[in-house]
Each structure stands twice: as C-alpha cells, then as structure tokens.
Design a protein around this motif. Structure first.
Motif, mmCIF file in Angstrom:
data_model
loop_
_atom_site.group_PDB
_atom_site.id
_atom_site.type_symbol
_atom_site.label_atom_id
_atom_site.label_comp_id
_atom_site.label_asym_id
_atom_site.label_seq_id
_atom_site.Cartn_x
_atom_site.Cartn_y
_atom_site.Cartn_z
ATOM 1 N N ARG A 53 0.832 -1.215 0.000
ATOM 2 C CA ARG A 53 0.000 0.000 0.000
ATOM 3 C C ARG A 53 0.860 1.256 0.000
ATOM 4 O O ARG A 53 0.545 2.234 -0.697
ATOM 5 C CB ARG A 53 -0.943 -0.018 1.212
ATOM 6 N N TYR A 93 -6.352 0.045 -5.174
ATOM 7 C CA TYR A 93 -5.762 0.196 -3.841
ATOM 8 C C TYR A 93 -6.528 -0.635 -2.815
ATOM 9 O O TYR A 93 -5.940 -1.393 -2.039
ATOM 10 C CB TYR A 93 -5.756 1.669 -3.423
ATOM 11 N N LYS A 113 -6.395 -4.995 0.188
ATOM 12 C CA LYS A 113 -7.011 -5.524 1.410
ATOM 13 C C LYS A 113 -7.879 -6.739 1.103
ATOM 14 O O LYS A 113 -7.885 -7.731 1.847
ATOM 15 C CB LYS A 113 -7.850 -4.453 2.090
#
Length: 274
Positions: free
Chosen positions: A145, A195, A199
C-alpha cells in the motif's frame, strides 16, 4: 465483447468468444480480462465458449467508490452468469480471481458450475494470523500500500519486473513485453479500486467457501510463487476442497499463466475433458 449493468448500476465489460461448453475466466489483481485473451483464443478454437469480464474497478468496467470487496465481486459475477445464461461451466480463477471463484461458490453454489480451476489462487487466506501461521505478515501488505500511494505507475512496473513473474530470481531473463502488458492493464484500473483490492486479496478468509465446493476442482500452483506462497494457498486449499487434484509446477512463479502457458493449457484441457 459486451457490457452488462449490475443491480447497483455498475457497468461490467466482458468478452464472450466461441460456442460450446462454457469456461469462465476470473482475472488477477490489478489486471483485466485482457490477461486471459491467449487462453480464451486457445479454448475457443477447441470448441468452447469462453467468457471473461473486467472486475468492477478494473479494466474497462465502471470504477464505483463502493463494492470493492469479495462479496460484491462474486455477486457481480453471479449476475453476469445469470444474464448470459451460463450453465455447466468450468470456472477458472487466477490469483485474486481464484478468490472470486471461491466466494462465488460459497455464496451462490454450483447450480451453474461443473468444474473449478484455481491457479496461483489466494484461498484460503493470505494473511498471517494465529490460526494461519504460514500466511504472509500484514507488514508486507502495508508495504504494498505504501509503494502504491508513493508512485502507482512505478509500483506497477516493479511488481511484474520482480516477484510476479520471478524475474528477480537468479538466472531469470525478464521479458519486457510481459512487464509492459501487466503495467498497461494495471493502469487502466481505478486508483481507489485497485488500492482497496489489496485488502481484499490479502485479508479475505475463504476457508468456509472452499468447504462448500462440491464439484471436481483442479489446483495449480508454482513452487516458487513469491506473491501467494504455496504453503498457505494451494497446499492448504487441497485439505479443504473435497474433490481436488493439486498440480505443483516446480520452479514456477506466481504468473505461471503466462510463463508456463502451454503446459497449463494442456493440463486444464485434460482436466476439463477428463
């Protein structure tokens, strides 16, 4: 090619090539259906109908702010399959796409599915936890990230230039065309979407989804996968999926769909026709 609008108004781009038994293709992060074109061309020429879509936030599909999660990805796929009247399909998923296939089966069952193929796939869980000690530490994903936010374009060159295709290993010969193609696909995706997908692929627990598989499943993974290490992925998945065959490609990297393509196509064809 075509487009389809989901219930929440997201436009999904998809390719639908050929006629015959159906194969669906779910792509990896941060790629698009373009990553499957050579595979689709091969199977379509062998009498199959090949369907591949750009996941929301990727490729030419819409880039909504919301829905960047595995449940929504699988629901989008379910709506597309219903729209195209997909039945008796072999579902193929690579990397994050393998997670999408797993969550699809976990949430929607196998009424439209005949077989499943998970290649370099993320299930059951990438993240290291007390219950998953062989997983990858959260600090690694935090580093991804950080690099993404610092310079996404450079990051999207560093990944395929290094661990994705194993070009950082001793004796490896980087293939610039693969690196450029990976970068191009990644840069087509939405900034926020790709982005947030970090996750999704790293922290989504697909253990219970794998337990719901009730169709023959082929697991293919490289022994030198630096992105999704085999010990916490295919080797663990093989203990959860009831009817599976695990093929380990010795020395193969994460992106074996490209670097071992001919071998992979032969193995998948044998599985589908077997």
């Amino acid at each position: 090619m075509g487009t389809f609008t989901t219930k929440d108004g997201t436009n999904l781009y998809y390719k639908d090539w050929g006629k015959g038994p159906i194969i669906t293709f779910s792509h990896g992060w941060p790629l698009s259906s373009d990553s499957w074109e050579a595979h689709m061309f091969f199977f379509a020429s062998q009498g199959f109908r090949c369907i591949a879509h750009d996941r929301r936030g990727h490729g030419r599909s819409s880039q909504p702010s919301d829905g960047n999660d595995m449940d929504t990805y699988s629901d989008d796929l379910a709506q597309l399959m219903e729209h195209l009247n997909v039945t008796e399909a072999t579902m193929i998923g690579f990397s994050t796409g393998g997670g999408e296939v797993a969550r699809y089966i976990g949430r929607h069952g196998t009424k439209r599915v005949k077989k499943a193929v998970l290649i370099s796939a993320i299930p059951p869980l990438m993240l290291k936890t007390p219950a998953n000690p062989n997983g990858t530490p959260i600090e690694v994903f935090d580093g991804l990230r950080k690099a993404f936010l610092a310079d996404r374009s450079q990051f999207f060159r560093d990944v395929p230039s290094g661990p994705f295709y194993g070009f950082n290993l001793p004796g490896a010969k980087p293939q610039q065309s693969l690196i450029d193609f990976w970068w191009l696909q990644g840069m087509m995706g939405g900034y926020k979407n790709t982005y947030e997908c970090i996750k999704v692929f790293s922290e989504t627990d697909l253990t219970e989804d794998l337990k719901k598989f009730d169709v023959p499943t082929l697991l293919v993974h490289g022994s030198k996968d630096q992105v999704v290490p085999i010990v916490a992925a295919a080797e663990a998945a093989a203990k959860l999926v009831k009817d599976n065959k695990l093929l380990v490609y010795e020395g193969a990297p994460h992106g074996l769909v490209d670097t071992y393509r001919d071998r992979l196509l032969a193995d998948v064809m044998t599985f589908i026709r077997g």
